[in-house]
Motif scaffolding. Structure first.
Motif, mmCIF file in Angstrom:
data_model
loop_
_atom_site.group_PDB
_atom_site.id
_atom_site.type_symbol
_atom_site.label_atom_id
_atom_site.label_comp_id
_atom_site.label_asym_id
_atom_site.label_seq_id
_atom_site.Cartn_x
_atom_site.Cartn_y
_atom_site.Cartn_z
ATOM 1 N N ARG A 109 0.865 -1.182 0.000
ATOM 2 C CA ARG A 109 0.000 0.000 0.000
ATOM 3 C C ARG A 109 0.899 1.228 0.000
ATOM 4 O O ARG A 109 1.790 1.345 0.859
ATOM 5 C CB ARG A 109 -0.903 0.013 1.236
ATOM 6 C CG ARG A 109 -1.742 -1.244 1.386
ATOM 7 C CD ARG A 109 -2.442 -1.311 2.731
ATOM 8 N NE ARG A 109 -3.575 -0.389 2.797
ATOM 9 C CZ ARG A 109 -3.606 0.753 3.455
ATOM 10 N NH1 ARG A 109 -2.527 1.155 4.131
ATOM 11 N NH2 ARG A 109 -4.681 1.514 3.470
ATOM 12 N N PRO A 140 1.143 2.930 6.410
ATOM 13 C CA PRO A 140 0.771 2.046 7.519
ATOM 14 C C PRO A 140 -0.558 1.364 7.224
ATOM 15 O O PRO A 140 -1.431 1.927 6.548
ATOM 16 C CB PRO A 140 0.644 3.017 8.710
ATOM 17 C CG PRO A 140 1.452 4.219 8.317
ATOM 18 C CD PRO A 140 1.329 4.333 6.830
ATOM 19 N N ALA A 141 -0.740 0.161 7.728
ATOM 20 C CA ALA A 141 -1.943 -0.621 7.434
ATOM 21 C C ALA A 141 -3.216 0.084 7.861
ATOM 22 O O ALA A 141 -4.267 -0.067 7.234
ATOM 23 C CB ALA A 141 -1.839 -1.986 8.125
ATOM 24 N N ALA A 142 -3.127 0.891 8.911
ATOM 25 C CA ALA A 142 -4.326 1.550 9.431
ATOM 26 C C ALA A 142 -4.657 2.853 8.703
ATOM 27 O O ALA A 142 -5.707 3.454 8.980
ATOM 28 C CB ALA A 142 -4.152 1.828 10.922
ATOM 29 N N THR A 143 -3.800 3.304 7.802
ATOM 30 C CA THR A 143 -4.018 4.575 7.127
ATOM 31 C C THR A 143 -4.906 4.386 5.902
ATOM 32 O O THR A 143 -4.590 3.594 5.014
ATOM 33 C CB THR A 143 -2.679 5.204 6.683
ATOM 34 O OG1 THR A 143 -1.862 5.419 7.843
ATOM 35 C CG2 THR A 143 -2.916 6.531 5.984
ATOM 36 N N ALA A 144 -5.995 5.117 5.849
ATOM 37 C CA ALA A 144 -6.921 5.019 4.724
ATOM 38 C C ALA A 144 -6.311 5.674 3.492
ATOM 39 O O ALA A 144 -5.613 6.691 3.591
ATOM 40 C CB ALA A 144 -8.242 5.694 5.070
ATOM 41 N N ASP A 154 -7.145 9.346 3.105
ATOM 42 C CA ASP A 154 -6.399 10.266 3.972
ATOM 43 C C ASP A 154 -4.988 10.508 3.429
ATOM 44 O O ASP A 154 -4.468 11.623 3.485
ATOM 45 C CB ASP A 154 -6.322 9.717 5.391
ATOM 46 C CG ASP A 154 -7.680 9.690 6.080
ATOM 47 O OD1 ASP A 154 -8.527 10.554 5.759
ATOM 48 O OD2 ASP A 154 -7.899 8.812 6.926
#
Length: 379
Positions: free
Chosen positions: A87, A122-126, A129
């Motif tokens: 990603r 990072p995996a949590a970043t949409a 965003d």
């Protein structure tokens, strides 16, 4: 038949048209990214409004778009830092001189980007965003660190450096300004900035030690007093009309370098159509006059005022220092915040034109982002 679709601009001033596009092939040092989100930048709207005035090398039809976030689906030769499935957020360079304004531009389902101007997410970043970042952080980095701009020391970016020198950012709430505050702080510089009162707390969260309202007639004097006897390493002028107050700050503080991210007039103040008009003639007369007057006044006081070209970092050491050495870890740790806030303006390529029209009407401390559905791709 291609599995790729793009938002094309077929001629100067034209609305975007959605249709099939060639599937990009990543060259050496490139990634093929399946795009999940794009952002609309003032640059896109300006190119559409200005025809061939600024980007005269473009040969239409072309594709606009610089800010992309998505998933790596193919890797070109000589790329070691990424793998298929990563990603990423990336700066699409297609509109720059000598680049491919079709395969390397962002408003499409798949785009070829330089691995050196991409960073892992990072995996949590949409994705939506992250899409606010590329052009803004690159322009901020160019203005702060390029040798023909403010030439700040970037050797210890992100390494807890500390310097008793000040960087003034006029227009901290803009996309470029908010990233410039963070980059200057990461390089160890103190930052003083301007923003409307509603954005003051946000500017402090990004790292500014003092914030002043740019609408206040006393803002220049307040900044000069705040600087006190400290050395000013440079001044970054962001937003239309910011060069004049920055010149006054430079004269009041002894600063010798101003990097300008915006012209002295708004290119939106003209009709989006071919041919001469009173508004267009007046705009370019004012642009030429104010730019020339600014240069004369700057040079008379020993101040260098230069315009920033964000893509300069692609061919200088600044690019690897920011995109390679700093951003991946800073995004993962939260040290560098994704700024400005993403405002979802649509959910597909057809919504990009509406986002650009909204941008012309004015957007504050936000960036308009369009999400894209997962694009099917044949074998």
């Amino acid at each position: 038949m291609s599995d790729n679709t793009a938002a094309w601009i077929d001629s100067p001033y034209a609305d975007l048209t959605i249709r099939e596009a060639p599937m990009p092939k990543p060259g050496p040092g490139q990634l093929l990214v399946e795009v999940r989100a794009v952002a609309a930048n003032p640059l896109d709207a300006i190119i559409q409004s200005n025809g061939t005035v600024m980007y005269g090398w473009l040969r239409y039809p072309v594709i606009l778009g610089e800010d992309v976030a998505g998933v790596v689906v193919e890797i070109g030769a000589d790329v070691d830092a990424f793998a298929v499935g990563d990603r990423v957020v990336a700066y699409a360079m297609g509109l720059e001189k000598g680049r491919d304004a079709v395969s390397e531009s962002g408003f499409q389902a798949y785009v070829a980007v330089d691995a050196g101007l991409a960073a892992a997410l990072p995996a949590a970043t949409a994705f939506e965003d992250a899409a606010v970042l590329p052009l803004a952080v690159s322009t901020a980095a160019a203005g702060l660190f390029e040798s023909d701009q403010l030439a700040l020391d970037y050797s210890r970016v992100g390494k807890e450096a500390a310097r008793d020198e000040v960087v003034v950012v006029w227009g901290g709430a803009t996309a470029v300004g908010g990233n410039a505050i963070q980059l200057a702080r990461a390089a160890g510089y103190r930052v003083i900035t301007t923003a409307s009162a509603k954005n003051h707390d946000r500017m402090r969260q990004l790292g500014a030690e003092a914030v002043f309202d740019y609408r206040d007639p006393q803002a220049v004097d307040q900044i000069v007093r705040e600087v006190g006897g400290s050395a000013v390493a440079g001044i970054l002028a962001v937003a239309v009309g910011s060069a004049e107050p920055c010149l006054r700050i430079a004269r009041g503080t002894g600063a010798t370098k101003i990097a300008m991210a915006s012209p002295p007039v708004s290119f939106y103040e003209q009709p989006r159509r071919r041919g001469l008009s009173f508004a267009r003639i007046r705009l370019f007369l004012e642009l030429g006059t104010r730019t020339a007057f600014l240069q004369v006044r700057s040079r008379a006081h020993g101040i260098r005022a230069s315009f920033i070209w964000g893509s300069a970092i692609a061919t200088s050491p600044v690019g690897p220092a920011i995109w390679g050495a700093y951003l991946p870890a800073a995004l993962a740790s939260g040290e560098h915040r994704l700024y400005p806030e993403a405002r979802i303006a649509g959910h597909g390529l057809p919504d990009i034109q509406k986002a650009m029209d909204t941008l012309r009407r004015g957007v504050s401390a936000q960036k308009l982002v369009i999400t894209l559905d997962r694009a099917p791709r044949g074998s």
